[in-house]
Design a protein around this motif. Sequence first.
Motif, PDB file in Angstrom:
ATOM      1  N   LEU A  31     -96.449 -27.436  98.054  1.00 43.48           N
ATOM      2  CA  LEU A  31     -96.173 -28.712  97.394  1.00 43.48           C
ATOM      3  C   LEU A  31     -95.648 -28.455  95.997  1.00 43.48           C
ATOM      4  N   TYR A  32     -94.573 -29.149  95.657  1.00 43.96           N
ATOM      5  CA  TYR A  32     -93.952 -28.928  94.350  1.00 43.96           C
ATOM      6  C   TYR A  32     -94.339 -30.067  93.418  1.00 43.96           C
ATOM      7  N   LEU A  33     -94.989 -29.722  92.333  1.00 44.13           N
ATOM      8  CA  LEU A  33     -95.368 -30.735  91.353  1.00 44.13           C
ATOM      9  C   LEU A  33     -94.579 -30.485  90.086  1.00 44.13           C
ATOM     10  N   SER A  34     -93.577 -31.306  89.871  1.00 47.68           N
ATOM     11  CA  SER A  34     -92.744 -31.093  88.696  1.00 47.68           C
ATOM     12  C   SER A  34     -93.440 -31.658  87.471  1.00 47.68           C
ATOM     13  N   LEU A  35     -93.339 -30.934  86.371  1.00 49.75           N
ATOM     14  CA  LEU A  35     -93.996 -31.368  85.146  1.00 49.75           C
ATOM     15  C   LEU A  35     -93.041 -32.080  84.205  1.00 49.75           C
ATOM     16  N   SER A  36     -91.813 -32.266  84.667  1.00 55.26           N
ATOM     17  CA  SER A  36     -90.826 -32.852  83.758  1.00 55.26           C
ATOM     18  C   SER A  36     -91.014 -34.340  83.639  1.00 55.26           C
ATOM     19  N   GLY A  37     -90.738 -34.802  82.444  1.00 53.04           N
ATOM     20  CA  GLY A  37     -90.735 -36.253  82.251  1.00 53.04           C
ATOM     21  C   GLY A  37     -89.330 -36.786  82.492  1.00 53.04           C
ATOM     22  N   LEU A  38     -89.159 -38.056  82.245  1.00 51.54           N
ATOM     23  CA  LEU A  38     -87.849 -38.650  82.500  1.00 51.54           C
ATOM     24  C   LEU A  38     -86.865 -38.268  81.421  1.00 51.54           C
ATOM     25  N   ASP A  39     -87.367 -38.187  80.210  1.00 46.07           N
ATOM     26  CA  ASP A  39     -86.524 -37.861  79.079  1.00 46.07           C
ATOM     27  C   ASP A  39     -86.087 -36.396  79.191  1.00 46.07           C
ATOM     28  N   PRO A  40     -84.812 -36.125  78.944  1.00 44.31           N
ATOM     29  CA  PRO A  40     -84.399 -34.714  79.000  1.00 44.31           C
ATOM     30  C   PRO A  40     -85.170 -33.837  78.022  1.00 44.31           C
ATOM     31  N   ARG A  41     -85.652 -34.456  76.976  1.00 42.36           N
ATOM     32  CA  ARG A  41     -86.441 -33.672  76.039  1.00 42.36           C
ATOM     33  C   ARG A  41     -87.779 -33.287  76.631  1.00 42.36           C
ATOM     34  N   GLU A  42     -88.094 -33.910  77.755  1.00 40.60           N
ATOM     35  CA  GLU A  42     -89.390 -33.610  78.359  1.00 40.60           C
ATOM     36  C   GLU A  42     -89.247 -32.803  79.624  1.00 40.60           C
ATOM     37  N   THR A  43     -88.186 -32.026  79.697  1.00 36.87           N
ATOM     38  CA  THR A  43     -88.014 -31.209  80.894  1.00 36.87           C
ATOM     39  C   THR A  43     -89.149 -30.217  81.030  1.00 36.87           C
ATOM     40  N   PHE A  44     -89.610 -29.755  79.913  1.00 40.43           N
ATOM     41  CA  PHE A  44     -90.666 -28.748  79.960  1.00 40.43           C
ATOM     42  C   PHE A  44     -91.898 -29.249  79.239  1.00 40.43           C
ATOM     43  N   VAL A  45     -93.009 -28.660  79.595  1.00 42.01           N
ATOM     44  CA  VAL A  45     -94.245 -28.905  78.883  1.00 42.01           C
ATOM     45  C   VAL A  45     -94.541 -27.645  78.108  1.00 42.01           C
ATOM     46  N   ASN A  46     -94.588 -27.757  76.827  1.00 43.24           N
ATOM     47  CA  ASN A  46     -94.807 -26.583  75.987  1.00 43.24           C
ATOM     48  C   ASN A  46     -96.279 -26.521  75.626  1.00 43.24           C
ATOM     49  N   THR A  47     -97.007 -25.625  76.212  1.00 43.90           N
ATOM     50  CA  THR A  47     -98.454 -25.701  76.067  1.00 43.90           C
ATOM     51  C   THR A  47     -99.136 -24.349  76.120  1.00 43.90           C
ATOM     52  N   PHE A  48    -100.359 -24.299  75.617  1.00 44.03           N
ATOM     53  CA  PHE A  48    -101.178 -23.098  75.717  1.00 44.03           C
ATOM     54  C   PHE A  48    -101.929 -23.041  77.034  1.00 44.03           C
ATOM     55  N   MET A  49    -102.284 -24.244  77.530  1.00 43.58           N
ATOM     56  CA  MET A  49    -103.188 -24.242  78.671  1.00 43.58           C
ATOM     57  C   MET A  49    -102.835 -25.345  79.648  1.00 43.58           C
ATOM     58  N   LEU A  50    -103.025 -25.010  80.908  1.00 47.98           N
ATOM     59  CA  LEU A  50    -102.809 -25.984  81.971  1.00 47.98           C
ATOM     60  C   LEU A  50    -104.090 -26.050  82.777  1.00 47.98           C
ATOM     61  N   GLN A  51    -104.456 -27.244  83.154  1.00 46.26           N
ATOM     62  CA  GLN A  51    -105.638 -27.345  84.006  1.00 46.26           C
ATOM     63  C   GLN A  51    -105.283 -28.183  85.227  1.00 46.26           C
ATOM     64  N   ILE A  52    -105.573 -27.623  86.386  1.00 49.30           N
ATOM     65  CA  ILE A  52    -105.331 -28.365  87.630  1.00 49.30           C
ATOM     66  C   ILE A  52    -106.687 -28.834  88.116  1.00 49.30           C
ATOM     67  N   ALA A  53    -106.859 -30.127  88.150  1.00 53.39           N
ATOM     68  CA  ALA A  53    -108.165 -30.683  88.522  1.00 53.39           C
ATOM     69  C   ALA A  53    -108.086 -31.316  89.904  1.00 53.39           C
ATOM     70  N   VAL A  54    -109.010 -30.917  90.760  1.00 48.79           N
ATOM     71  CA  VAL A  54    -109.110 -31.531  92.085  1.00 48.79           C
ATOM     72  C   VAL A  54    -110.203 -32.590  91.978  1.00 48.79           C
ATOM     73  N   LEU A  55    -109.758 -33.850  92.040  1.00 50.11           N
ATOM     74  CA  LEU A  55    -110.712 -34.925  91.788  1.00 50.11           C
ATOM     75  C   LEU A  55    -111.430 -35.364  93.057  1.00 50.11           C
ATOM     76  N   SER A  56    -110.687 -35.286  94.186  1.00 56.84           N
ATOM     77  CA  SER A  56    -111.350 -35.637  95.441  1.00 56.84           C
ATOM     78  C   SER A  56    -110.647 -34.936  96.581  1.00 56.84           C
ATOM     79  N   ASN A  57    -111.314 -34.857  97.709  1.00 55.65           N
ATOM     80  CA  ASN A  57    -110.745 -34.196  98.892  1.00 55.65           C
ATOM     81  C   ASN A  57    -110.553 -35.177 100.025  1.00 55.65           C
ATOM     82  N   HIS A  58    -109.857 -34.708 101.032  1.00 60.54           N
ATOM     83  CA  HIS A  58    -109.711 -35.541 102.238  1.00 60.54           C
ATOM     84  C   HIS A  58    -111.077 -35.714 102.888  1.00 60.54           C
ATOM     85  N   LEU A  59    -111.215 -36.792 103.541  1.00 66.72           N
ATOM     86  CA  LEU A  59    -112.431 -37.085 104.312  1.00 66.72           C
ATOM     87  C   LEU A  59    -113.679 -36.924 103.446  1.00 66.72           C
ATOM     88  N   ASN A  60    -113.506 -37.154 102.155  1.00 65.52           N
ATOM     89  CA  ASN A  60    -114.628 -37.091 101.231  1.00 65.52           C
ATOM     90  C   ASN A  60    -115.346 -35.762 101.199  1.00 65.52           C
TER      91      ASN A  60
END
Lengths: 196, 753
Positions: free
Chosen positions: A129-158
Motif C-alpha cells: 500500500l502506498y501512502l503518499s505524504l505530499s500535500g496539495l501545495d507543491p511546497r508540500e511535496t515532502f515532509v521535512n522531519t526528524f521523526m515519523l510515527q506510524i500508528a495502528v489505531l484499530s484492526n480488522h474484525l476488532n
Amino acid sequence: MSLEMAAESSEGEEEGKLSGGNQVLIVDEDLRELGKKAAWSVSSCKTGNGVSSLRDDNLETYWQSDGAQPHFVNIQFQKKVRLQLVVLYVDFKLDESYTPSKISIRAGDGFHNLKEIKAVELVKPTGWLYLSLSGLDPRETFVNTFMLQIAVLSNHLNGRDTHVRQIKVYGPRPNPIPQQPFQFTSTEFITYSTIR
Amino acid sequence: MEAILVDSVQNSLRHFLHSNAIFLSHRLCAQFPSETNLQLLAGCYLQSNQAHSAYHILKGTQMAQSRYLFAISCFQMNLLNEAEATLCPANEPSAEVPNGSAGHYLLGLIYRYTDRKKNAVHHFKMALSMDPLMWAAYEELCILGSAEEAVAFFGEAAALCIQKQYLNFSTSPKLHSSTEDCNLVDTRHCVSEDASPRQSKLMQGLKDISGNHHGAPVLGGTSGQPINSGLSNISFYNTPAPTMTQLSGVAPPLCRNVQPNGSNMSTQSAENSPRSTVNSTIQARRKFVDEGKLRKISGRLFSDSPRRSSRLSGDASVNANPNTTAVSGNGTNYSSKHLGGSKPSSRAFRSVTVRKGQPWANENIDEGNHNDILDDSLLNITSTTSTSSSTMEAKSYEQEAANIPVGGQVLSSSKVITGASEILTLLRVLGEAFRLACLYRCQDALETYQKLPHKHYNTGWVLSQVGKMYYEFDYLEADRAFGLARQMTPYNLEGMDVYSTVLYHLKEDMKLSYLAQELIQTDRLAPQSWCAMGNCYSLQKDHETALKNFQRAVQLNPRFAYAHTLCGHEYVALEDFENGIKCYQSALRVDERHYNAWYGLGMVYLRQEKFEFSEHHFQMAFQINPQSSVILSYLGTALHALKRSEEALVVMEKAILADKKNPVPMYQKANILMSLEKFDEALEVLEELKEYAPREISVYALMGRIYKRRNMHERAMLHYGIALDLKPSATDAAAIKAAIEKLHVPDEMDDNL
C-alpha cells in the motif's frame, strides 16, 4: 525500482479508504529508500516477531504487536530528512483480524510534538500500500522531519494486536552534484558534471 | 648426470612442463646440492607461479642471483621488507645490487610501494643508466612524476652504453668451434630477449602473452649450469646437442612474439594479472613497442647461433670461476646472447640478461634484473677470464668490423650502435609522449605520439595511450581511439578500465556491457575486466552490485589504484562517505598522482560541507592535472562556498577557457554572479548557455530565480514555466512550483531548496 507509482495497482481510494494492494513493489526512480538511515522501534512486540521483521525484505516474517492499542512504529532520523512516501505490506487474506484497519501517520521532532499528517482506513488490503505524504501545495511535496510515527489505531474484525509484514519510507534523491540549486538534466551538462 | 638433469629441467621449462621441471630439479638438488641448482629449482617454482616455494628454497642464500630470485619471490608474496633487506643488506650498505639494472628496478618498485619516493626514483634512474632499454623503469619514473625528458635517458650515451655491453660480450674468447643448434636457439632467444624484459612485464598484464618468457629465463640458467659443470670438460660444451638443446630451449620461450607459446605465459599472466600493477601497464606497453621490432628480428634470428653458443660455452669453460653467481649468470648470459640474434645488438643484449634471470616473468623486475645479472655475469666472466679475454677484448674493440654476437646473429660493432640508436630513437618518442601523458599535457602528448611511424602508432598500446589522453577532454575521440586499439589488439586489457569509464560518461550502456563481457571472457582475473563490469552496473544505478565488482577488482590487484577510486565513487553514491573516503585514500596510497582520487575526496568533503578540506583536495587534483576544466570548476565551487567569491570567479574563468565545450563552469559562474548580485552579468552568461544546452532545466530555473530577484516577474514566470515543461525531477519540480507561488512575495534571502 522504476516506473510509476501505483498506477497499475488494484488500489482503490475513496475518502481516505484504501483497499487492494500491489503484489509488486514499484517506486519512482526519483525516490530512494531512507529506512536504512533511521532507528526503528515499536511500541510492543511478541518474541520472535519484532521490529526487524519489518525491515528484513521478507514478506513471510511480520511484526506482531503485544499490548493495548494504538500500536506504534517509530522511525527516527539523525537529521531532518525529506520524506515523500510510506509503503506498507499488509495482507488481509493471511492476517485477518491482525490486519490494520485505521492507520495514522504522524511527524515531528520527537515524541513530544508529533502531529498527524495522514490518516487512512484500510479495507481488506492484500499487498503493498502506498501512502503518499505530499500535500496539495507543491511546497508540500515532502515532509521535512526528524521523526515519523506510524500508528495502528484499530484492526480488522476488532483484533487487538496487529501484523505488519514490511514498511519502507521514501524520499527524493539528493542532487548528485553537491552545492547545486537544481539538478542537471541535459547530456551536455551531465557529461561534464563529474570525473569518474 | 648433473649436466643432463639441468639440461632436462631447462628443456621442460622451455616447454612449460612445470611439474616435470620441478620434479627433476628436486632430484638434481638432492643429488648435487649446490646453490646454483637451488636457483634452478626456485626458478622452476617461480615460473609456475609458486613464489612461496621459491621463497622457502632461497631463504638465507647469499649468491647475488639467489638473492635476486629471493627478492622476486618476496615481492610477489608482498613481503616488501624482506625483499628490500635481501637486495640491500643492512650490514653491507655498499654492496652491489644483484642483477644490476633489474635489481635496481625491483628495489625501485619496493621503495615506491613503501612510500619512499626519493629512493624509488633513484633506483629507477640507476636501472635505466645500467640498461637504457629498461622502459619499465622509465614508466615508473613518469608515474611518480619524476621523469626527466626522454632524451636524457634514451640518448646517445645510452646507445654507447648498449654497444659497450655487447662488445664486452663479444670479447669472450671464441673457444668453441661452431656449435650447431645454438643458431635457432640463439636467434629465438635473442628475439625473445628483446621482448623479454618488456614482455615479462607485459605478460603480467596480458594474459595473452605466451609463456615463452618464463621458459627463457630458466633456460638461461640451466644452460649456465651445464656449462658450469662442464667446465672441466670443454668438450661437453662443444657437443652440439646438449648445449644446443639448452639454448634452443631457452630461445623459444623468451621469444614471446616469435612463438606464442602461450600456455606457460598465459597461466602465469593469468596469475600475474591480479598482481600486475603498474607492471602490467608497463608490460603491455612494452609489448606493443616490442612487437614490431621483434617481428623484424625473428626474421633474422636463424643465423649464427652456433657460433655464439660456442663462444659462450667457451667463455664459460674458460672462466673457471667458482663463483656461482658468475657462473649462473654466465650461463644465462650465454644463452641470452645467443638468442638475441636478429634484433639490434642492444636488444639482444637485453634479452640475454633477462633470460638468465627469471623464469617468473610475472615480475618485470625479474626480467630487468635478469638482464643485469646476465650482463654482469658476462662482464664478470670476461673480466675474470684470464688476460687472454682482455686481450681479445682489446682486439675486438680495435677491430673495425668486430663481430659481436647479438641475439644469435653476429653484427659488426657499427651495426650494433646503429641498431641501438634506432631502438633508442623509438623509445625516446614513446618515452617523451608517456612522460607528457603522465603530466596530463594532453595536447603535447598526442602530438608526440603522432610522431611515431604508422606501424607503431597503430598498435594497441599506443592507441590505448592516445585514448587515455583523449579521455581527459574529448570522450568521443577517446571512444574512437580505444575502439581502434581493441581492433588492433583485442586481447589487451591495459587501459580498458579507462575505456569503460569513457563509455560510462557517454552513457553507451550497450557498448559498455559488451566491452565488459569481452574483457571478462578474455581474462577473469584482470582488475580491468571487473572495473568495466562495475561501470556497467553503476551506469544502471545498481550501486551495490557495482561496488561488489570494484571490490573484486581490488582483491585481484590491490595495487591497481583506479579500482580503489571506483569503489570510492560507489560508496559515495550509496552515501557511505566514511568508506568512500577510505577507498580514495587507499587509491592515493598506491599512486599519489591519481588525480581522480583527490577529486573524489574533494567531492565528498563538498557534500559534507567541509569546504576547507574540499578546496584543498581540489587544489591537489588541479596541481596534478592542470588542464581539467571539471576540476577547476569544482575548485571554484569550493572557493565560492568558502565565500572567496572573487577567487572563485577567476578559477571559473580558467575552467571555461580550459574547455569551451564544458557548460558547467559557465553555469557556476552565473551562480556566483547572482550571489554577488551581479544579476545582469549572470543573465548574460545564462542566455549564452541557453543556446548551448536548450533543454537544460537548471538554466531556466536559475534564470527564473534571477528575474524574480530583479522583480521582473513575467520573465521569471516565463522561465519557470519552461523549466516545468521540461519535466524536472520531483524535488526540482516542487522547488520551482514553490518559487512560482512565492513570485509575488517579497524576496526571501535564500530559497530553501
